[in-house]
Motif scaffolding. Sequence first.
Motif, PDB file in Angstrom:
ATOM      1  N   CYS A  11       0.822  -1.218   0.000  1.00 22.13           N
ATOM      2  CA  CYS A  11       0.000   0.000   0.000  1.00 22.13           C
ATOM      3  C   CYS A  11       0.854   1.266   0.000  1.00 22.13           C
ATOM      4  N   ALA A  12       2.126   1.150   0.388  1.00 24.39           N
ATOM      5  CA  ALA A  12       3.002   2.314   0.496  1.00 24.39           C
ATOM      6  C   ALA A  12       4.446   1.839   0.497  1.00 24.39           C
ATOM      7  N   ASP A  53       1.937  -4.434   4.293  1.00 25.16           N
ATOM      8  CA  ASP A  53       1.474  -3.338   3.431  1.00 25.16           C
ATOM      9  C   ASP A  53       2.604  -2.473   2.895  1.00 25.16           C
ATOM     10  N   VAL A  89       2.764   3.151  -5.780  1.00 27.37           N
ATOM     11  CA  VAL A  89       2.379   3.290  -4.376  1.00 27.37           C
ATOM     12  C   VAL A  89       2.899   4.620  -3.822  1.00 27.37           C
TER      13      VAL A  89
END
Length: 219
Positions: A11-12, A53, A89
Amino acid sequence: MWLRHCPRQPCAAIITLHGGRAEDHQASRPWHLAALRMRPVLRTAASAMPLDDLVLAHVRYRHRGWNQEDPLNDTYRALSELQQVAGPVPTVLIGHSMGGRAALRAASHPQVHGVLALAPWLPQNEPATQLSGKRTVVVHGERDRMTSPRASADYIERARAAGARAGIILIRNGDHAMLRRSRLWHRTVTTLVTDLLHPHRQPSDLTAASYTATDPLML
């Protein structure tokens, strides 16, 4: 880009950039002190989000010196490699000293959502307009003799004028190597990176105060 951790559906991302020298064309090596110094910083920053994540990586410079913006070009290449591996991301850059300068410059890349600059090397007239619309915090040791806390404060003023949400924090009695009061340095990194990775959440009191304070916050 040198990957340290890459989940299947991140996610990042957090990418660290270590320090160097103004001019030096020798090859940069992972066992150089400047590179080793960032290993605990990356481990500390990794606690800001579940590892399932989060991509963790650092930039491998071709040369030890800034030279003709060599670390900046290496950072752009690392960001392109990150996009190939993990997709677009949102990314937080953490740079120390020369790496702080490169991280702040690389904020122009659309994948960079936030920058944490630790004791950055910021020569006079270093550009700040690329930070428009971005979030950035500088953390500097009060007694740094290698790079200038005053230059960092001036830079944050210009970044704010350019439209950045920017702040500066000073570590009382802190040094350039981040060894003196190291636990405070690391706790501060964790807090700030957590906020930079979650820009839509209410920031912590520390981060929010740094954005609005007229003078640098002192810890």
